[in-house]
Enzyme design. Structure first.
Site, short mmCIF file in Angstrom:
data_model
loop_
_atom_site.label_atom_id
_atom_site.label_comp_id
_atom_site.label_asym_id
_atom_site.label_seq_id
_atom_site.Cartn_x
_atom_site.Cartn_y
_atom_site.Cartn_z
N LYS A 89 -71.02 -25.24 8.79
CA LYS A 89 -70.75 -23.82 8.55
C LYS A 89 -72.06 -23.08 8.83
O LYS A 89 -72.91 -22.93 7.95
CB LYS A 89 -70.28 -23.62 7.10
CG LYS A 89 -69.39 -22.41 6.83
CD LYS A 89 -69.96 -21.10 7.27
CE LYS A 89 -71.04 -20.58 6.35
NZ LYS A 89 -71.75 -19.38 6.92
N GLU A 145 -73.01 -16.75 9.81
CA GLU A 145 -72.05 -15.90 10.53
C GLU A 145 -72.75 -14.80 11.33
O GLU A 145 -72.14 -14.08 12.10
CB GLU A 145 -71.03 -15.30 9.55
CG GLU A 145 -71.59 -14.34 8.50
CD GLU A 145 -72.21 -15.04 7.27
OE1 GLU A 145 -72.71 -16.17 7.40
OE2 GLU A 145 -72.21 -14.41 6.19
N ARG A 146 -74.09 -14.69 11.14
CA ARG A 146 -74.83 -13.63 11.85
C ARG A 146 -75.09 -14.00 13.31
O ARG A 146 -75.15 -13.13 14.17
CB ARG A 146 -76.18 -13.39 11.17
CG ARG A 146 -76.08 -13.11 9.70
CD ARG A 146 -76.26 -11.62 9.45
NE ARG A 146 -75.93 -11.29 8.07
CZ ARG A 146 -76.70 -11.56 7.03
NH1 ARG A 146 -77.86 -12.14 7.20
NH2 ARG A 146 -76.33 -11.23 5.83
N SER A 164 -81.45 -19.14 1.61
CA SER A 164 -82.29 -18.46 0.61
C SER A 164 -82.14 -19.14 -0.75
O SER A 164 -81.15 -19.83 -1.02
CB SER A 164 -81.87 -16.99 0.52
OG SER A 164 -80.53 -16.91 0.09
N CYS A 170 -88.76 -19.98 7.77
CA CYS A 170 -89.09 -20.53 6.44
C CYS A 170 -90.50 -21.06 6.42
O CYS A 170 -91.07 -21.27 5.37
CB CYS A 170 -88.11 -21.62 6.08
SG CYS A 170 -88.23 -23.02 7.20
N GLU A 195 -90.08 -13.09 -1.20
CA GLU A 195 -89.97 -13.53 0.19
C GLU A 195 -89.48 -12.33 1.00
O GLU A 195 -88.39 -11.79 0.74
CB GLU A 195 -88.97 -14.68 0.34
CG GLU A 195 -88.87 -15.12 1.80
CD GLU A 195 -87.84 -16.22 2.07
OE1 GLU A 195 -86.83 -16.30 1.33
OE2 GLU A 195 -88.03 -16.98 3.03
#
Ligand code: NAD
Length: 456
Positions: A176, A179-180, A229, A284, A386
């Protein structure tokens, strides 16, 4: 999969999902235009895909190790041949510059190459005569269906952290992706199918929290791997663990680079700029904080500022761009909001990228130039949170011990770097700093494919 509509990958082919289901817009971040739409899977669709994966897993686990290795070798060849195409899909939806996108495909490829050695990696162990006339042995078995949930950045790399290993071990895998920027993940699944992977062993299902929660609670999913995140990592960890699954969940980051007074300041400044602003800070492993020894802080900030001012902001497809746009308008505005907050809190904004010059005009692209703050206090939100954008903060410190205390007090512990010429200081730092990945005189301690990755 570039077209108006993106599809799921299910049972070896493109799958539209149910008629009338929910969809989300996918943007071209360089222009701000909606480029295409992605379907968002419902819980019922997740259950359908997982049921097909269960059936595929039971056959796949009995396939020979040499067949699995051959499939991975073929997958490797296809990725090499299609690197530019995968990189172009990443740049089109994520925005990062093409070289960066090619680089992440290369890093993901290392894991595929590692997985090609699966016949050796899956060897168990055997002891003769554990008691009189009896031997004992252990074997490594697949869990059945594993699920991977990945973030918007490092599309090829994060997916390839997970799926080659899970599949090589004899599992079926349901991915999965974010979705961006979903298209590169579908292309990878197509290539794996072309490499000979049986239908149903690998599925790519697009979606948001509904699809994720359905995967986390589906009793047939045996293991979950998540990267994203920290709040979502916590949710994934707790929900999947409560559902009795094996789970690894990697969260957010705020990585420091400590620069001691004896360091090569040109090398440190080069590293701070490439690690701070590469991929527009949407990494990251980006360096977000430079912890500079008081004695060299003025000189170091001047060197970083000089280099930062030379960076060119532009579309990822434009030759010569150093920083592409951010992923969405909302994210760009959020990052710019942190810069405003830093100024209000009293940090010194040495380079202000809030109104960047973009060759050919930025249109409505989600651009933000590199921002450099000096004299940042650890209580400020630009230090504590962050930001995930091109914002680099300099905190000044009086000693190595103070620098390590600062790093260790920070709740994030993904990566850290130290610049020094002092071997004893480097050794002490490596032992004392409470961070997962530690680099000495390198911009980012990014691991290679045959080492594991993880924060602390
Ligand atoms: P995100 O947490 O918003 O999304 C990650 C995944 O979780 C996506 O697939 C998304 O669809 C899903 N998701 C989002 N909201 C959800 C919800 N409420 N319930 C269930 N699932 C949900 O992260 P992002 O913005 O896509 O990626 C950036 C973040 O990922 C940064 O914090 C970055 O530091 C982190 N990251 C960490 C590593 C690492 O190795 N630790 C690597 C890359 C990125």
């Amino acid at each position: 999969m570039v077209g108006d509509r993106i599809y799921h990958w299910h049972h070896g082919s493109a799958w539209t999902g149910a008629e009338g289901g929910r969809v989300a817009d996918v943007f071209d971040p360089a222009t701000g235009a909606v480029a295409r739409q992605v379907p968002l899977a419902s819980a019922d669709e997740v259950d359908e895909v997982v049921a097909a994966a269960v059936a595929a897993a039971s056959e796949w686990r009995s396939s020979s190790l040499t067949k699995r290795a051959k499939t991975l070798f073929a997958f490797r060849e296809l990725i090499v041949r299609h690197t530019d195409e995968i990189a172009a899909l990443i740049t089109a939806e994520h925005g990062k510059v093409l070289d960066d996108a090619r680089g992440e495909v290369a890093r993901g490829l290392e894991v595929v190459e590692f997985a090609c050695g699966i016949p050796h990696l899956l060897k168990g162990s055997h002891s003769e005569s554990v008691s009189t006339g009896a031997d004992s042995h252990s074997v490594r078995q697949p869990v059945g269906v594993a699920a991977g949930i990945t973030p918007l950045n490092l599309k090829a790399k994060k997916n390839l952290w997970m799926l080659p290993i899970a599949v090589a071990c004899g599992n079926a895998f349901v991915l999965k992706p974010s979705e961006r920027d979903p298209s590169a993940s579908v292309r990878l699944a197509e290539l794996f199918t072309d490499a000979g992977l049986p239908d149903g062993v690998l599925s790519v299902l697009h979606g948001d929290h509904e699809a994720v929660d359905a995967l986390l609670t589906n009793p047939s999913v045996g293991a979950v791997s998540f990267v994203g995140s920290t709040p979502i990592a916590r949710h994934v960890f707790e929900t999947a663990a409560t559902s009795g699954k094996r789970v690894q969940a990697l969260g957010g980051a705020k990585n420091h680079m400590v620069v001691l007074a004896d360091a090569d300041l040109d090398a440190a400044a080069d590293a701070a700029v490439s690690a701070g602003y590469g991929s527009a800070g949407e990494r990251c492993m980006a360096i977000s904080v430079v912890v500079a020894a008081d004695a060299i802080a003025d000189e170091l900030v001047a060197k970083i500022a000089e280099r930062t001012r030379t960076l060119r902001v532009g579309a990822g497809t434009v030759e010569g761009s150093d920083l592409g746009p951010l992923i969405t308008a909302a994210h760009r505005d959020r990052v710019a909001g942190y810069v405003d907050a830093g100024v209000e809190a009293g940090a010194e904004l040495v380079v202000d990228g809030r109104d960047p010059e973009v060759p050919g005009g930025s249109g409505d692209g989600f651009f933000l130039g590199p921002c450099l703050f000096d004299r940042v206090d650890p209580s400020m939100s630009i230090y504590t949170d962050e930001i995930f954008g091109p914002v680099l903060c300099v905190v000044r410190t009086s000693s190595l011990a103070d620098a390590v205390s600062l790093v260790n007090a920070n709740p994030y512990g993904n990566g850290v770097a130290l610049f020094t010429r002092d071997g004893a200081a480097a050794r002490w730092f490596e032992a004392e700093v409470e961070v997962g990945m530690v680099g000495i005189n390198v911009p980012l301690p990014v691991r290679v494919g045959f080492y594991s990755v993880g924060g602390r």
